[in-house]
Write a protein that holds these residues in place. Structure first.
Motif, PDB file in Angstrom:
ATOM      1  N   UNK A 299       0.814  -1.216   0.000  1.00 50.74           N
ATOM      2  CA  UNK A 299       0.000   0.000   0.000  1.00 50.74           C
ATOM      3  C   UNK A 299       0.849   1.269   0.000  1.00 50.74           C
ATOM      4  N   UNK A 300       1.730   1.422   0.983  1.00 53.14           N
ATOM      5  CA  UNK A 300       2.465   2.674   1.117  1.00 53.14           C
ATOM      6  C   UNK A 300       3.494   2.859   0.013  1.00 53.14           C
ATOM      7  N   UNK A 301       3.914   1.780  -0.610  1.00 59.00           N
ATOM      8  CA  UNK A 301       4.956   1.878  -1.636  1.00 59.00           C
ATOM      9  C   UNK A 301       4.366   1.817  -3.043  1.00 59.00           C
TER      10      UNK A 301
ATOM     11  N   UNK B 121     -10.116  -4.582   1.147  1.00 56.91           N
ATOM     12  CA  UNK B 121      -9.222  -4.360   2.267  1.00 56.91           C
ATOM     13  C   UNK B 121      -7.825  -3.970   1.878  1.00 56.91           C
ATOM     14  N   UNK B 122      -7.641  -3.485   0.639  1.00 56.67           N
ATOM     15  CA  UNK B 122      -6.292  -3.161   0.163  1.00 56.67           C
ATOM     16  C   UNK B 122      -5.620  -2.094   1.011  1.00 56.67           C
ATOM     17  N   UNK B 123      -6.401  -1.217   1.620  1.00 51.05           N
ATOM     18  CA  UNK B 123      -5.811  -0.112   2.357  1.00 51.05           C
ATOM     19  C   UNK B 123      -5.012  -0.591   3.561  1.00 51.05           C
ATOM     20  N   UNK B 124      -5.318  -1.759   4.062  1.00 51.42           N
ATOM     21  CA  UNK B 124      -4.583  -2.283   5.200  1.00 51.42           C
ATOM     22  C   UNK B 124      -3.444  -3.189   4.811  1.00 51.42           C
ATOM     23  N   UNK B 125      -3.210  -3.346   3.512  1.00 51.82           N
ATOM     24  CA  UNK B 125      -2.179  -4.265   3.035  1.00 51.82           C
ATOM     25  C   UNK B 125      -0.844  -3.530   3.010  1.00 51.82           C
ATOM     26  N   UNK B 126      -0.036  -3.722   4.026  1.00 54.16           N
ATOM     27  CA  UNK B 126       1.212  -2.984   4.148  1.00 54.16           C
ATOM     28  C   UNK B 126       2.436  -3.870   3.963  1.00 54.16           C
ATOM     29  N   UNK B 127       2.233  -5.130   3.659  1.00 62.30           N
ATOM     30  CA  UNK B 127       3.356  -6.057   3.553  1.00 62.30           C
ATOM     31  C   UNK B 127       3.460  -6.601   2.133  1.00 62.30           C
ATOM     32  N   UNK B 128       4.623  -6.447   1.513  1.00 62.87           N
ATOM     33  CA  UNK B 128       4.807  -6.872   0.132  1.00 62.87           C
ATOM     34  C   UNK B 128       4.736  -8.393  -0.004  1.00 62.87           C
TER      35      UNK B 128
ATOM     36  N   UNK C 122      11.758  10.682 -17.633  1.00 65.08           N
ATOM     37  CA  UNK C 122      11.515  11.860 -16.795  1.00 65.08           C
ATOM     38  C   UNK C 122      11.510  11.476 -15.321  1.00 65.08           C
ATOM     39  N   UNK C 123      11.828  12.411 -14.442  1.00 64.50           N
ATOM     40  CA  UNK C 123      11.844  12.099 -13.011  1.00 64.50           C
ATOM     41  C   UNK C 123      10.456  11.776 -12.494  1.00 64.50           C
ATOM     42  N   UNK C 124      10.379  10.786 -11.635  1.00 64.25           N
ATOM     43  CA  UNK C 124       9.119  10.456 -10.995  1.00 64.25           C
ATOM     44  C   UNK C 124       8.740  11.550 -10.000  1.00 64.25           C
ATOM     45  N   UNK C 125       7.459  11.758  -9.857  1.00 63.58           N
ATOM     46  CA  UNK C 125       6.949  12.773  -8.937  1.00 63.58           C
ATOM     47  C   UNK C 125       7.506  12.558  -7.535  1.00 63.58           C
ATOM     48  N   UNK C 126       7.500  11.301  -7.079  1.00 68.21           N
ATOM     49  CA  UNK C 126       7.899  11.013  -5.701  1.00 68.21           C
ATOM     50  C   UNK C 126       9.377  11.294  -5.440  1.00 68.21           C
ATOM     51  N   UNK C 127      10.171  11.407  -6.497  1.00 67.98           N
ATOM     52  CA  UNK C 127      11.598  11.660  -6.297  1.00 67.98           C
ATOM     53  C   UNK C 127      11.957  13.127  -6.508  1.00 67.98           C
ATOM     54  N   UNK C 128      10.965  13.954  -6.843  1.00 66.24           N
ATOM     55  CA  UNK C 128      11.287  15.322  -7.261  1.00 66.24           C
ATOM     56  C   UNK C 128      10.648  16.406  -6.411  1.00 66.24           C
ATOM     57  N   UNK C 129       9.765  16.048  -5.479  1.00 62.45           N
ATOM     58  CA  UNK C 129       9.128  17.061  -4.645  1.00 62.45           C
ATOM     59  C   UNK C 129       9.585  16.894  -3.202  1.00 62.45           C
ATOM     60  N   UNK C 130       9.518  17.953  -2.392  1.00 55.78           N
ATOM     61  CA  UNK C 130       9.949  17.860  -0.993  1.00 55.78           C
ATOM     62  C   UNK C 130       9.153  16.806  -0.223  1.00 55.78           C
TER      63      UNK C 130
ATOM     64  N   UNK D 134       4.373  13.534   1.205  1.00 55.84           N
ATOM     65  CA  UNK D 134       3.549  12.892   2.226  1.00 55.84           C
ATOM     66  C   UNK D 134       2.110  13.383   2.157  1.00 55.84           C
ATOM     67  N   UNK D 135       1.936  14.668   1.860  1.00 56.19           N
ATOM     68  CA  UNK D 135       0.586  15.199   1.680  1.00 56.19           C
ATOM     69  C   UNK D 135      -0.097  14.515   0.501  1.00 56.19           C
ATOM     70  N   UNK D 136       0.633  14.389  -0.616  1.00 63.13           N
ATOM     71  CA  UNK D 136       0.073  13.750  -1.804  1.00 63.13           C
ATOM     72  C   UNK D 136      -0.357  12.322  -1.496  1.00 63.13           C
ATOM     73  N   UNK D 137       0.494  11.576  -0.790  1.00 65.39           N
ATOM     74  CA  UNK D 137       0.161  10.199  -0.431  1.00 65.39           C
ATOM     75  C   UNK D 137      -1.090  10.151   0.445  1.00 65.39           C
ATOM     76  N   UNK D 138      -1.193  11.091   1.374  1.00 65.34           N
ATOM     77  CA  UNK D 138      -2.378  11.114   2.228  1.00 65.34           C
ATOM     78  C   UNK D 138      -3.632  11.426   1.417  1.00 65.34           C
TER      79      UNK D 138
END
Length: 247
Positions: free
Chosen positions: A5-7, A71-78, A201-209, A214-218
Motif C-alpha cells: 500500500x504505502x509503496x 481491504x487493500x488499504x490495510x495491506x502494508x506487507x509486500x 523523466x523524473x518520478x513525482x515522488x523523487x522530485x518534490x519535498x 507525504x501530503x500527496x500520499x495522504x
C-alpha cells in the motif's frame, strides 16, 4: 490488484497516472511550481485544472470498478501482497523494475512487463526514473580516502559493480547495453533500452519535498478510501502548493 500500500498504491501507481494524465509542460510545472522561485508561467498550471483532477478520478475509478482488492488499504506487507497473487487469490500483483530480476521465478511464473497506457493525447512520459541520489559519508578523519571511495562508487566501473550486485538498472547512461547484458537479466537490459529510446523523466515522488510528497500520499489515500472526492483532493493539493510558495 494487490501491491504494497504505502509503496505501490499511494506511490508508484499515482506516479504512473501523473505522467499519463498530464502533458509535458503541465507535468514539470506541478513538479516545480510549489517553489517560491517558480515562474508565473509555471504557476499558471494548477492541480485543479481538468488534467489534475483527472489524476484523482482515475484512482477513484480503480476502486469503484473493483480493480483494487478488498481491504487493500490495510495491506502494508509486500510478501502478503505477492502471496495473494501467487496463490490465485488476486488477479494482478504490481511491482517495479526489480521484478525483472527473477523475483517470481521461485513461484514458477514467467514474468513480463508493460507500461501503464496513456490517459489522453497529451500524456507525457512512459518510463519514469528516480533522480540521482547523493552519497552520504561521515568524516571520521579519513576525508581524502572517503572521497576516493565515493568517487569509485559513482564511477562507471563502480556503477557496473553495484548494478550487477543488485540486478537493477544502472544509475549512469553511458554504459552500453551489450556490457549490461553480460550480467543483468534480459528484461532489465530491455528496460534500459526503453529508457534510452523513450527518455526517463523524473518520478513525482523523487522530485518534490518530503512534506509535499507525504501530503500527496495522504490525499491519494483519502480518494482511494472514499474520504475525499477528486475535486476535493485536487483543491487540497493546490492549497498546499500555494502555501509552500510563501516559504
Amino acid at each position: 490488484m494487490v501491491t504494497l500500500y504505502d509503496y505501490g498504491m499511494v506511490n508508484h501507481l499515482p506516479d504512473g497516472i501523473l505522467m499519463r494524465a498530464l502533458g509535458q509542460d503541465e507535468y514539470y510545472a506541478l513538479l516545480n511550481n510549489w517553489a517560491p522561485e517558480s515562474t508565473d508561467e509555471q504557476r499558471s498550471y494548477k492541480w485543479t485544472d481538468a488534467n489534475g483532477v483527472r489524476v484523482f478520478q482515475v484512482l477513484e475509478e480503480i476502486v469503484d470498478r473493483g480493480l483494487a482488492s478488498d481491504g487493500f488499504a490495510g495491506l502494508t506487507d509486500d510478501t502478503i501482497a505477492r502471496s495473494l497473487f501467487t496463490s490465485g487469490r488476486a488477479a494482478m500483483y504490481q511491482t517495479g523494475s526489480w521484478g525483472g530480476s527473477g523475483q517470481l521465478e521461485q513461484d514458477n511464473f514467467e514474468v513480463g512487463y508493460f507500461y501503464y497506457p496513456p490517459i489522453n493525447e497529451e500524456s507525457y512520459g512512459q518510463v519514469g526514473s528516480w533522480l540521482a541520489n547523493c552519497f552520504v559519508a561521515f568524516d571520521r578523519g579519513n576525508l581524502e580516502e572517503t572521497k576516493q571511495v565515493l568517487a569509485f562508487i559513482g564511477s562507471r566501473e563502480g556503477t557496473k559493480i553495484y548494478s550487477e550486485a543488485n540486478t537493477a538498472p544502472p544509475g549512469r547512461s553511458d554504459i552500453p547495453t551489450d556490457e549490461l547484458a553480460e550480467f543483468l537479466p534480459a528484461q532489465i537490459v530491455q528496460m534500459v533500452k526503453d529508457a534510452d529510446s523513450a527518455g526517463a523523466p523524473p518520478l513525482f515522488e523523487s522530485a518534490v519535498p518530503p512534506d509535499l510528497l507525504n501530503l500527496f500520499k495522504r490525499v491519494v489515500g483519502e480518494v482511494l478510501n472514499d474520504l475525499a472526492t477528486p475535486e476535493e483532493a485536487a483543491q487540497q493539493m493546490q492549497d498546499a502548493w500555494e502555501e509552500a510558495r510563501q516559504g
